[in-house]
Design a protein around this motif. Structure first.
Motif, mmCIF file in Angstrom:
data_model
loop_
_atom_site.group_PDB
_atom_site.id
_atom_site.type_symbol
_atom_site.label_atom_id
_atom_site.label_comp_id
_atom_site.label_asym_id
_atom_site.label_seq_id
_atom_site.Cartn_x
_atom_site.Cartn_y
_atom_site.Cartn_z
ATOM 1 N N ALA A 119 5.429 -1.681 -14.834
ATOM 2 C CA ALA A 119 5.253 -3.081 -14.405
ATOM 3 C C ALA A 119 4.181 -3.739 -15.261
ATOM 4 C CB ALA A 119 4.870 -3.126 -12.938
ATOM 5 N N GLY A 120 3.138 -2.962 -15.609
ATOM 6 C CA GLY A 120 2.027 -3.521 -16.408
ATOM 7 C C GLY A 120 2.375 -3.681 -17.871
ATOM 8 N N SER A 121 3.107 -2.707 -18.420
ATOM 9 C CA SER A 121 3.295 -2.743 -19.875
ATOM 10 C C SER A 121 4.677 -3.204 -20.306
ATOM 11 C CB SER A 121 3.018 -1.363 -20.473
ATOM 12 O OG SER A 121 3.956 -0.455 -19.985
ATOM 13 N N HIS A 122 5.653 -3.179 -19.397
ATOM 14 C CA HIS A 122 7.005 -3.597 -19.793
ATOM 15 C C HIS A 122 7.592 -4.603 -18.817
ATOM 16 C CE1 HIS A 122 6.650 -0.139 -22.409
ATOM 17 N NE2 HIS A 122 7.651 -0.636 -23.089
ATOM 18 N N GLY A 123 6.728 -5.213 -18.023
ATOM 19 C CA GLY A 123 7.230 -6.113 -16.990
ATOM 20 C C GLY A 123 7.332 -7.555 -17.448
ATOM 21 N N ASP A 124 7.215 -7.799 -18.764
ATOM 22 C CA ASP A 124 7.215 -9.192 -19.199
ATOM 23 C C ASP A 124 8.617 -9.745 -19.438
ATOM 24 O OD1 ASP A 124 7.481 -7.560 -21.332
ATOM 25 O OD2 ASP A 124 5.920 -8.475 -22.558
ATOM 26 N N LEU A 125 9.629 -8.885 -19.392
ATOM 27 C CA LEU A 125 11.007 -9.405 -19.442
ATOM 28 C C LEU A 125 11.520 -9.458 -17.999
ATOM 29 C CD1 LEU A 125 12.785 -7.555 -22.401
ATOM 30 C CD2 LEU A 125 12.018 -9.915 -22.299
ATOM 31 N N PRO A 126 12.108 -10.581 -17.576
ATOM 32 C CA PRO A 126 12.513 -10.702 -16.174
ATOM 33 C C PRO A 126 13.405 -9.549 -15.711
ATOM 34 C CG PRO A 126 12.755 -12.794 -17.299
ATOM 35 C CD PRO A 126 12.353 -11.807 -18.328
ATOM 36 N N ALA A 127 14.349 -9.103 -16.597
ATOM 37 C CA ALA A 127 15.255 -8.029 -16.175
ATOM 38 C C ALA A 127 14.466 -6.749 -15.886
ATOM 39 C CB ALA A 127 16.289 -7.775 -17.256
ATOM 40 N N ASN A 128 13.481 -6.457 -16.729
ATOM 41 C CA ASN A 128 12.659 -5.258 -16.506
ATOM 42 C C ASN A 128 11.896 -5.388 -15.196
ATOM 43 O OD1 ASN A 128 13.392 -4.162 -18.878
ATOM 44 N ND2 ASN A 128 11.438 -4.415 -19.934
ATOM 45 N N ARG A 129 11.330 -6.592 -15.006
ATOM 46 C CA ARG A 129 10.500 -6.806 -13.812
ATOM 47 C C ARG A 129 11.344 -6.539 -12.563
ATOM 48 N NH1 ARG A 129 7.835 -11.400 -15.478
ATOM 49 N NH2 ARG A 129 9.484 -12.706 -14.649
ATOM 50 N N LYS A 130 12.584 -7.058 -12.594
ATOM 51 C CA LYS A 130 13.462 -6.928 -11.424
ATOM 52 C C LYS A 130 13.804 -5.449 -11.187
ATOM 53 C CE LYS A 130 17.708 -8.885 -9.992
ATOM 54 N NZ LYS A 130 18.898 -9.301 -10.673
ATOM 55 N N ASN A 131 14.164 -4.747 -12.267
ATOM 56 C CA ASN A 131 14.527 -3.326 -12.123
ATOM 57 C C ASN A 131 13.362 -2.494 -11.606
ATOM 58 O OD1 ASN A 131 17.162 -3.586 -13.004
ATOM 59 N ND2 ASN A 131 16.559 -3.463 -15.164
ATOM 60 N N ILE A 132 12.176 -2.798 -12.127
ATOM 61 C CA ILE A 132 10.995 -2.027 -11.715
ATOM 62 C C ILE A 132 10.697 -2.297 -10.235
ATOM 63 C CG2 ILE A 132 8.500 -1.758 -12.080
ATOM 64 C CD1 ILE A 132 9.147 -2.540 -15.109
ATOM 65 N N ALA A 133 10.795 -3.587 -9.833
ATOM 66 C CA ALA A 133 10.527 -3.933 -8.428
ATOM 67 C C ALA A 133 11.566 -3.269 -7.522
ATOM 68 C CB ALA A 133 10.555 -5.448 -8.262
ATOM 69 N N ASN A 134 12.830 -3.297 -7.945
ATOM 70 C CA ASN A 134 13.895 -2.694 -7.122
ATOM 71 C C ASN A 134 13.705 -1.183 -6.977
ATOM 72 O OD1 ASN A 134 15.121 -5.048 -6.593
ATOM 73 N ND2 ASN A 134 16.651 -4.892 -8.230
ATOM 74 N N ALA A 135 13.299 -0.541 -8.087
ATOM 75 C CA ALA A 135 13.081 0.916 -8.010
ATOM 76 C C ALA A 135 11.935 1.207 -7.042
ATOM 77 C CB ALA A 135 12.766 1.462 -9.395
ATOM 78 N N GLY A 136 10.916 0.349 -7.076
ATOM 79 C CA GLY A 136 9.776 0.516 -6.159
ATOM 80 C C GLY A 136 10.245 0.431 -4.719
ATOM 81 N N LYS A 137 11.102 -0.554 -4.451
ATOM 82 C CA LYS A 137 11.608 -0.732 -3.069
ATOM 83 C C LYS A 137 12.444 0.480 -2.659
ATOM 84 C CE LYS A 137 11.951 -5.657 -3.157
ATOM 85 N NZ LYS A 137 12.940 -6.543 -3.719
ATOM 86 N N ALA A 138 13.302 0.935 -3.599
ATOM 87 C CA ALA A 138 14.173 2.082 -3.288
ATOM 88 C C ALA A 138 13.331 3.321 -2.990
ATOM 89 C CB ALA A 138 15.108 2.353 -4.472
ATOM 90 N N LEU A 139 12.229 3.456 -3.706
ATOM 91 C CA LEU A 139 11.359 4.626 -3.494
ATOM 92 C C LEU A 139 10.671 4.539 -2.133
ATOM 93 C CD1 LEU A 139 10.485 7.125 -5.101
ATOM 94 C CD2 LEU A 139 8.567 5.826 -5.999
ATOM 95 N N GLU A 140 10.284 3.326 -1.747
ATOM 96 C CA GLU A 140 9.588 3.118 -0.462
ATOM 97 C C GLU A 140 10.468 3.501 0.725
ATOM 98 O OE1 GLU A 140 8.083 -0.872 0.316
ATOM 99 O OE2 GLU A 140 7.026 -0.731 -1.615
ATOM 100 N N VAL A 141 11.775 3.098 0.623
ATOM 101 C CA VAL A 141 12.647 3.336 1.788
ATOM 102 C C VAL A 141 13.373 4.675 1.704
ATOM 103 C CG1 VAL A 141 12.970 0.864 2.223
ATOM 104 C CG2 VAL A 141 14.602 2.077 0.748
ATOM 105 N N LEU A 142 12.996 5.472 0.711
ATOM 106 C CA LEU A 142 13.720 6.713 0.441
ATOM 107 C C LEU A 142 13.809 7.678 1.644
ATOM 108 C CD1 LEU A 142 15.226 7.833 -1.958
ATOM 109 C CD2 LEU A 142 13.189 9.093 -2.573
ATOM 110 N N PRO A 143 12.686 7.910 2.373
ATOM 111 C CA PRO A 143 12.751 8.942 3.415
ATOM 112 C C PRO A 143 13.910 8.739 4.393
ATOM 113 C CG PRO A 143 10.492 8.204 3.088
ATOM 114 C CD PRO A 143 11.343 7.346 2.228
ATOM 115 N N GLY A 144 14.206 7.472 4.764
ATOM 116 C CA GLY A 144 15.288 7.255 5.723
ATOM 117 C C GLY A 144 16.632 7.012 5.057
ATOM 118 N N ALA A 145 16.670 6.953 3.723
ATOM 119 C CA ALA A 145 17.897 6.497 3.043
ATOM 120 C C ALA A 145 18.818 7.634 2.625
ATOM 121 C CB ALA A 145 17.529 5.671 1.817
#
Ligand SMILES: NC(=O)c1ccc[n+]([C@@H]2O[C@H](COP(=O)([O-])OP(=O)(O)OC[C@H]3O[C@@H](n4cnc5c(N)ncnc54)[C@H](OP(=O)(O)O)[C@@H]3O)[C@@H](O)[C@H]2O)c1
Length: 329
Positions: free
Chosen positions: A109-135
């Motif tokens: 997010a810090g070093s490759h988050g300046d392209l919108p597509a990267n930012r979105k993918n990184i944020a989505n992966a973060g969300k997926a990781l957060e909800v992982l235990p129940g998913a």
């Protein structure tokens, strides 16, 4: 949307100092500089935060420097953390695995988050990781897809060197056809410097998105000869002019500035028409003057240089003639 260029200039020699000055005149803020007086740990941080690495160091140090410092950039470590984490999650998550993956995502997010597509993918992966235990299994699969998307969106920093002769698979060559002296130049001069760029390199606008210098392409096979010619015309003629200025001043007791106009006019004549600019005993075939000149240079190291020109002149003249005939036919 284009990637915001973040330059890292390596080196503190002439070219590095001129580039830093050029960037500051253009009010480019997204750049940093590293040289050997700074810790290597600092280099690693700067590399991770850059997407254009400008290697303004001596030619023979460029490839060894890349091998030693740039091929193990942190990006690889974090991609590895995501890969290993993903493999571990398929067999059962551990708190350590999740923490490592979160750290990797934060890095991207810090070093490759300046392209919108990267930012979105990184944020989505973060969300997926957060909800992982129940998913469950489906959640792990979804996370895998997000990680793949992040990896595709990662771009290794573009490496650029300024050598006119080096051809390397490790960095693109962009040779400024210019001489960089100890004094810095005004903006107009920097803006006009032509760059001779490796034929296979990405467009100039991708190498230096903030610069609009004139640029031409040169086949990598022709680089060695191109550079030999640059060295002869720029550096060797400099030695000859230095010899004249020094001799005027030290041997003949005449101000070296007496030759200023001669130098300026020689340059002006070449620029006006380089084909007709040559005058003097070689051009006239004046053998008596040539013999006198050579005799006057007895015991002077420059006698050999004069002699080499005399010896090469018939072949040079022949080449010029052939060239004229080719063009006429
Ligand atoms: N000068 C010109 O007019 C000109 C024109 C066109 C292209 N170029 C090209 O630009 C590049 C730089 O030339 P320059 O004229 O700026 O050279 P320079 O003034 O001699 O500076 C060389 C720089 O390289 C660094 N260096 C040398 N070995 C190194 C190593 N092993 N690791 C890290 N840094 C190292 C030096 O660091 P230290 O200070 O720590 O020794 C110094 O900062 C070269 O590729 C050259 O061919 C130069």
């Amino acid at each position: 949307m284009r990637q915001v260029p973040k330059y890292l200039i390596i080196g503190n020699g002439r070219v590095a100092r001129h580039f830093v000055h050029y960037f500051s005149l253009l009010k480019i803020k997204q750049y940093s500089q590293w040289d050997r007086s700074q810790p290597v740990a600092r280099l690693k941080e700067l590399v991770d935060d850059s997407n254009r690495i400008l290697l303004a160091i001596r030619d023979d140090a460029i490839e060894p420097f890349i091998d030693e410092h740039l091929s193990t950039a942190k990006v690889c470590e974090h991609v590895q953390a995501l890969n290993q984490g993903y493999a571990a999650l398929q067999t059962g998550a551990s708190a350590d695995t999740v923490r490592d993956m979160e750290r990797a995502l934060k890095f991207f997010a810090g070093s490759h988050g300046d392209l919108p597509a990267n930012r979105k993918n990184i944020a989505n992966a973060g969300k997926a990781l957060e909800v992982l235990p129940g998913a469950g299994e489906a959640g792990v699969r979804r996370l895998g897809l997000k990680i793949d998307a992040i990896k595709k969106g990662l771009r290794a920093p573009i490496r650029i060197h300024f050598s006119g002769s080096l051809v390397s698979k490790k960095a693109w060559g962009a040779h400024p056809l210019m001489t960089f002296g100890p004094d810095l130049y005004p903006l107009e001069k920097y803006l006009s410097i032509p760059f001779v760029v490796d034929e296979k390199a990405p467009p100039f606008s991708e190498l230096f998105p903030s610069l609009h210098n004139p640029n031409v392409r040169l086949n990598e096979r022709q680089k060695a000869k191109y550079h030999a010619l640059c060295v002869m015309s720029g550096n060797f003629s400099c030695l000859l002019w230095q010899k004249l200025f020094e001799s005027l001043s030290e041997e003949f007791g005449i101000s070296p500035h007496t030759a200023d106009m001669y130098l300026r006019q020689q340059a002006d004549n070449l620029l006006a028409n380089y084909k007709t600019a040559l005058t003097g005993p070689l051009a006239r075939g004046d053998q008596a003057t040539i013999a006198k000149n050579l005799k006057a240079l007895d015991h002077d190291p420059f006698q050999g240089i004069y002699q080499a020109f005399v010896e090469a002149w018939p072949s040079i003249k022949q080449e010029k003639l052939k060239d004229r005939e080719r063009k006429a036919s």
